[in-house]
Structures are given as C-alpha cells and as structure tokens.
Design a protein around this motif. Structure first.
Motif, PDB file in Angstrom:
ATOM      1  N   LEU A  88       0.836  -1.196   0.000  1.00 30.04           N
ATOM      2  CA  LEU A  88       0.000   0.000   0.000  1.00 30.04           C
ATOM      3  C   LEU A  88       0.875   1.252   0.000  1.00 30.04           C
ATOM      4  O   LEU A  88       1.907   1.294   0.662  1.00 30.04           O
ATOM      5  CB  LEU A  88      -0.886   0.052   1.259  1.00 30.04           C
ATOM      6  N   ASN A  90       1.459   5.312   1.014  1.00 29.83           N
ATOM      7  CA  ASN A  90       1.209   6.000   2.280  1.00 29.83           C
ATOM      8  C   ASN A  90      -0.076   6.809   2.266  1.00 29.83           C
ATOM      9  O   ASN A  90      -0.642   7.089   3.302  1.00 29.83           O
ATOM     10  CB  ASN A  90       2.385   6.906   2.638  1.00 29.83           C
ATOM     11  N   GLY A  91      -0.536   7.240   1.093  1.00 32.20           N
ATOM     12  CA  GLY A  91      -1.766   8.018   0.998  1.00 32.20           C
ATOM     13  C   GLY A  91      -1.479   9.497   0.831  1.00 32.20           C
ATOM     14  O   GLY A  91      -0.447  10.001   1.258  1.00 32.20           O
ATOM     15  N   ASP A  92      -2.422  10.176   0.183  1.00 30.02           N
ATOM     16  CA  ASP A  92      -2.251  11.604  -0.118  1.00 30.02           C
ATOM     17  C   ASP A  92      -2.970  12.523   0.856  1.00 30.02           C
ATOM     18  O   ASP A  92      -2.723  13.721   0.871  1.00 30.02           O
ATOM     19  CB  ASP A  92      -2.755  11.887  -1.540  1.00 30.02           C
ATOM     20  N   THR A  93      -3.891  11.974   1.638  1.00 30.15           N
ATOM     21  CA  THR A  93      -4.647  12.808   2.579  1.00 30.15           C
ATOM     22  C   THR A  93      -4.468  12.250   3.988  1.00 30.15           C
ATOM     23  O   THR A  93      -4.150  11.069   4.159  1.00 30.15           O
ATOM     24  CB  THR A  93      -6.146  12.817   2.228  1.00 30.15           C
ATOM     25  N   ALA A  95      -6.694  11.344   6.104  1.00 31.13           N
ATOM     26  CA  ALA A  95      -7.605  10.224   6.341  1.00 31.13           C
ATOM     27  C   ALA A  95      -7.067   8.932   5.715  1.00 31.13           C
ATOM     28  O   ALA A  95      -7.132   7.861   6.327  1.00 31.13           O
ATOM     29  CB  ALA A  95      -8.987  10.541   5.774  1.00 31.13           C
ATOM     30  N   VAL A  96      -6.514   9.024   4.520  1.00 34.18           N
ATOM     31  CA  VAL A  96      -5.969   7.833   3.856  1.00 34.18           C
ATOM     32  C   VAL A  96      -4.706   7.369   4.574  1.00 34.18           C
ATOM     33  O   VAL A  96      -4.492   6.164   4.747  1.00 34.18           O
ATOM     34  CB  VAL A  96      -5.700   8.105   2.358  1.00 34.18           C
ATOM     35  N   ARG A  97      -3.891   8.309   5.031  1.00 33.83           N
ATOM     36  CA  ARG A  97      -2.676   7.927   5.770  1.00 33.83           C
ATOM     37  C   ARG A  97      -3.047   7.197   7.061  1.00 33.83           C
ATOM     38  O   ARG A  97      -2.439   6.188   7.408  1.00 33.83           O
ATOM     39  CB  ARG A  97      -1.807   9.146   6.036  1.00 33.83           C
ATOM     40  N   SER A  99      -5.815   5.543   7.630  1.00 32.64           N
ATOM     41  CA  SER A  99      -6.360   4.247   7.222  1.00 32.64           C
ATOM     42  C   SER A  99      -5.240   3.259   6.902  1.00 32.64           C
ATOM     43  O   SER A  99      -5.299   2.087   7.289  1.00 32.64           O
ATOM     44  CB  SER A  99      -7.278   4.431   6.010  1.00 32.64           C
ATOM     45  N   THR A 100      -4.218   3.720   6.206  1.00 35.75           N
ATOM     46  CA  THR A 100      -3.071   2.860   5.887  1.00 35.75           C
ATOM     47  C   THR A 100      -2.389   2.395   7.167  1.00 35.75           C
ATOM     48  O   THR A 100      -2.083   1.208   7.328  1.00 35.75           O
ATOM     49  CB  THR A 100      -2.077   3.606   4.982  1.00 35.75           C
ATOM     50  N   ARG A 103      -4.518  -0.252   8.882  1.00 35.69           N
ATOM     51  CA  ARG A 103      -4.453  -1.560   8.212  1.00 35.69           C
ATOM     52  C   ARG A 103      -3.152  -2.278   8.555  1.00 35.69           C
ATOM     53  O   ARG A 103      -3.143  -3.481   8.832  1.00 35.69           O
ATOM     54  CB  ARG A 103      -4.585  -1.389   6.706  1.00 35.69           C
TER      55      ARG A 103
END
Length: 122
Positions: A88, A90-93, A95-97, A99-100, A103
């Motif tokens: 996965l 790391n995410g751009d926002t 909230a996504v970070r 969530s990562t 997980r």
C-alpha cells in the motif's frame, strides 16, 4: 542478525510482542487521530518494519506444522494479507494515511497472535 541460505538477513533477537501490540492498538483505537504528516509517516514506516520482522518469523513457524494444521493455514492467509498491505502507498490525505496505518497495525496484531499460537508446543 544472521544470513539465510538465500542471503536475507534475519534477526535472532526475540520479538517484543508487548510493544508491537501496544503501538498497534494505539493506532487502531476508536477515535485515533494522527494529524501531523511527519508523525503518521513515522508510524507507517515503523509498522512496515514490524511487518517485515514478523512475516519471516511467522512463515518459519508455519513451516513447522503440517499443511492441514488449521492455525498454520490461518497464519498463511494472514501472511498473504500482510504482504499485500506492505505494498500500500502512504496516501495523499490525512484520512488515507491514518487508514493505511490502521491496516498495517491490524496486520501486526494478527501476526503477533499467530506468532504466539504457532510457537506454542502442539
């Protein structure tokens, strides 16, 4: 550290499952909020490192049990899921970070459980 037959380095130090669990539980706690990008990036990196330590350890333990051993079958499924989560981004926002991180933390908790269960004498 010791080298395996395929050249990988493996740790010979015992895993600190208590610290792994405490860290992971803080990340997945209800209402967990990690706002600072540097902090969440550090946590994600830490959790990726934890998975990289746990995966080969659990893999070794599954190999000590027969293929039809149900706990080993469950651990193998968890190993596949954990490897997928390592891929996965790391995410751009924020909230996504988060969530990562959550997980990765769930995988760390599950692998720690499998490590203990499979390490016990049958």
């Amino acid at each position: 550290m010791n080298a395996t037959a395929d050249g990988r380095c493996v740790s010979t130090a015992p895993l600190d499952l208590e610290t792994i669990r405490r860290t992971a539980q803080e990340v997945i706690a209800d209402g967990a909020r990690i706002e600072q990008p540097d902090e969440i990036a550090t946590i994600i990196t830490l959790l990726r490192g934890v998975l990289e330590l746990l995966i080969p350890e659990v893999e070794t333990l599954t190999g000590r049990h027969p293929r039809e051993h149900v706990p080993a079958i469950c651990a193998r499924a968890c190993l596949g899921e954990s490897r997928m989560r390592l891929r996965l981004g790391n995410g751009d926002t924020p909230a996504v970070r988060l969530s990562t991180a959550q997980r990765l933390a769930r995988s760390a908790l599950a692998l720690a459980d499998h490590y203990e269960r499979l390490g016990e004498p049958s």
